[in-house]
Design a protein around this motif. Structure first.
Motif, short mmCIF file in Angstrom:
data_model
loop_
_atom_site.label_atom_id
_atom_site.label_comp_id
_atom_site.label_asym_id
_atom_site.label_seq_id
_atom_site.Cartn_x
_atom_site.Cartn_y
_atom_site.Cartn_z
N GLN A 28 0.83 -1.21 0.00
CA GLN A 28 0.00 0.00 0.00
C GLN A 28 0.86 1.26 0.00
N ARG A 29 2.15 1.10 -0.25
CA ARG A 29 3.11 2.21 -0.31
C ARG A 29 3.14 3.00 1.00
N ASN A 30 2.86 2.28 2.10
CA ASN A 30 2.87 2.85 3.45
C ASN A 30 1.69 3.79 3.71
N ALA A 31 0.54 3.48 3.13
CA ALA A 31 -0.67 4.26 3.42
C ALA A 31 -0.97 4.20 4.92
N LEU A 32 -1.44 5.32 5.46
CA LEU A 32 -1.60 5.46 6.90
C LEU A 32 -2.94 4.92 7.37
N SER A 33 -3.00 3.62 7.55
CA SER A 33 -4.19 3.00 8.12
C SER A 33 -4.25 3.31 9.62
N VAL A 34 -5.41 3.10 10.21
CA VAL A 34 -5.55 3.28 11.65
C VAL A 34 -4.57 2.37 12.39
N ALA A 35 -4.41 1.14 11.88
CA ALA A 35 -3.52 0.19 12.53
C ALA A 35 -2.06 0.65 12.47
N LEU A 36 -1.63 1.16 11.32
CA LEU A 36 -0.25 1.62 11.20
C LEU A 36 0.00 2.80 12.14
N LEU A 37 -0.90 3.77 12.14
CA LEU A 37 -0.73 4.91 13.03
C LEU A 37 -0.70 4.47 14.49
N GLY A 38 -1.54 3.50 14.82
CA GLY A 38 -1.56 3.00 16.19
C GLY A 38 -0.24 2.35 16.58
N GLN A 39 0.33 1.57 15.67
CA GLN A 39 1.61 0.93 15.97
C GLN A 39 2.75 1.95 16.04
N LEU A 40 2.69 2.97 15.21
CA LEU A 40 3.70 4.03 15.29
C LEU A 40 3.59 4.77 16.62
N ALA A 41 2.36 5.07 17.02
CA ALA A 41 2.16 5.73 18.31
C ALA A 41 2.65 4.85 19.46
N ASP A 42 2.40 3.55 19.38
CA ASP A 42 2.87 2.63 20.42
C ASP A 42 4.39 2.63 20.50
N ALA A 43 5.05 2.63 19.34
CA ALA A 43 6.52 2.63 19.31
C ALA A 43 7.08 3.92 19.92
N LEU A 44 6.44 5.04 19.63
CA LEU A 44 6.91 6.31 20.18
C LEU A 44 6.59 6.43 21.67
N ARG A 45 5.47 5.85 22.08
CA ARG A 45 5.15 5.86 23.51
C ARG A 45 6.21 5.08 24.29
N ALA A 46 6.63 3.94 23.74
CA ALA A 46 7.68 3.15 24.38
C ALA A 46 9.01 3.91 24.38
N ALA A 47 9.32 4.59 23.26
CA ALA A 47 10.56 5.34 23.17
C ALA A 47 10.58 6.51 24.15
N ARG A 48 9.40 7.07 24.38
CA ARG A 48 9.30 8.21 25.32
C ARG A 48 9.75 7.80 26.71
N SER A 49 9.41 6.60 27.13
CA SER A 49 9.72 6.16 28.49
C SER A 49 11.06 5.42 28.59
N ASP A 50 11.71 5.19 27.45
CA ASP A 50 13.00 4.51 27.43
C ASP A 50 14.12 5.54 27.48
N GLU A 51 14.79 5.64 28.63
CA GLU A 51 15.82 6.66 28.79
C GLU A 51 17.01 6.47 27.86
N SER A 52 17.19 5.25 27.36
CA SER A 52 18.33 5.02 26.48
C SER A 52 18.10 5.62 25.08
N VAL A 53 16.85 5.87 24.72
CA VAL A 53 16.53 6.46 23.41
C VAL A 53 16.62 7.98 23.53
N ARG A 54 17.51 8.57 22.77
CA ARG A 54 17.68 10.02 22.81
C ARG A 54 17.23 10.71 21.53
N CYS A 55 17.06 9.96 20.45
CA CYS A 55 16.61 10.53 19.19
C CYS A 55 15.96 9.43 18.36
#
Length: 261
Positions: A28-55
């Motif tokens: 789908q050439r990376n079309a932004l489905s609800v599921a994709l956006l949800g998984q991206l948000a989940d990944a960023l939520r985890a990165a937010r709380s992971d002190e080892s991730v700086r960028c």
């Protein structure tokens, strides 16, 4: 390089302090489905709380960053596809990510894909990319922030032209308009994004967060309020261990060792 596969997102750690997220809906050439956006948000939520991730670096694939919202979802569900609360929640999490986010854009970047790219703090574009808000062509308008964010970034005239015509701009135009900071050959795109991420990840994390917050305030507040935010931020920065380490290292002519405290 340790790779963790999620169905619609590939997450990698090319460096201990850097998280690389790749959109992964190639058919789908990376079309932004609800599921994709949800998984991206989940990944960023985890990165937010992971002190080892700086960028964090966000990319698509060689052909496409994203062509925008999933048209099939919109055909099936109409406006409800865009007004889905889980979709709005995902956009809010992405927009509110407090750590530096770099977008490396190659190929197609349209509609919601461009609106996603606008959420990045630093945007790099490949020479081959096509950037557009083409929603007007299918009888709607941008609905994920472009009428507001694009106008603030490139100004009224270019925003009106892009949104009202639906016609694309080139990578060169994007850099000239201040939409992106650099244009690079496609083969150099990801390497450059990771290089910038490494520089940022070696800076004092609290100061980086405070700087991001202060710059973002420039888009949402009057000048006087923005200056007040900046003053509060630098006052806080002077209370940190990293400020003491940074200035001591400068005086002693050695690299600083920032602890994030």
């Amino acid at each position: 390089m340790n790779q963790l596969s999620q169905s619609l997102i590939f997450a990698e750690r090319p460096d201990p302090a850097i998280l690389l997220l790749r959109l992964n809906r190639p058919r789908q050439r990376n079309a932004l489905s609800v599921a994709l956006l949800g998984q991206l948000a989940d990944a960023l939520r985890a990165a937010r709380s992971d002190e080892s991730v700086r960028c964090v670096v966000l990319s698509g694939d060689e052909r496409s960053f994203s062509p925008g919202a999933d048209i099939n979802e919109m055909q099936q569900h109409g406006f409800e596809a865009l007004s889905d609360p889980s979709r709005h929640n995902a956009w809010d999490i992405i927009a509110g990510f407090p750590k530096p986010l770099i977008a490396a854009v190659r190929g197609v970047c349209l509609g919601g894909g461009l609106e996603l790219a606008m959420l990045a703090d630093i945007l790099l574009v490949a020479e081959d990319c096509v950037l557009a808000q083409p929603e007007i062509r299918i009888g709607i308008i941008p609905g994920d922030g472009a009428t507001q964010r694009l106008t603030r970034i490139v100004g009224k005239s270019l925003a009106m032209q892009m949104v009202l015509t639906g016609e694309p701009i080139s990578a060169r135009q994007a850099v000239a308009a201040g939409f992106a900071s650099e244009m690079l050959p496609a083969s150099e795109m990801l390497g450059r994004a990771l290089a910038i991420a490494r520089v940022i990840s070696n800076r004092a994390p609290i100061a980086v967060r405070l700087a991001k917050e202060s710059i973002q305030a420039a888009y949402e507040t009057p000048l006087s309020a923005g200056l007040a935010i900046e003053r509060r931020a630098i006052r806080y920065a002077f209370t940190t261990d990293d400020q003491k380490e940074g200035m001591a290292a400068f005086v002693e002519k050695r690299p600083p060792l920032f602890s994030g405290r």
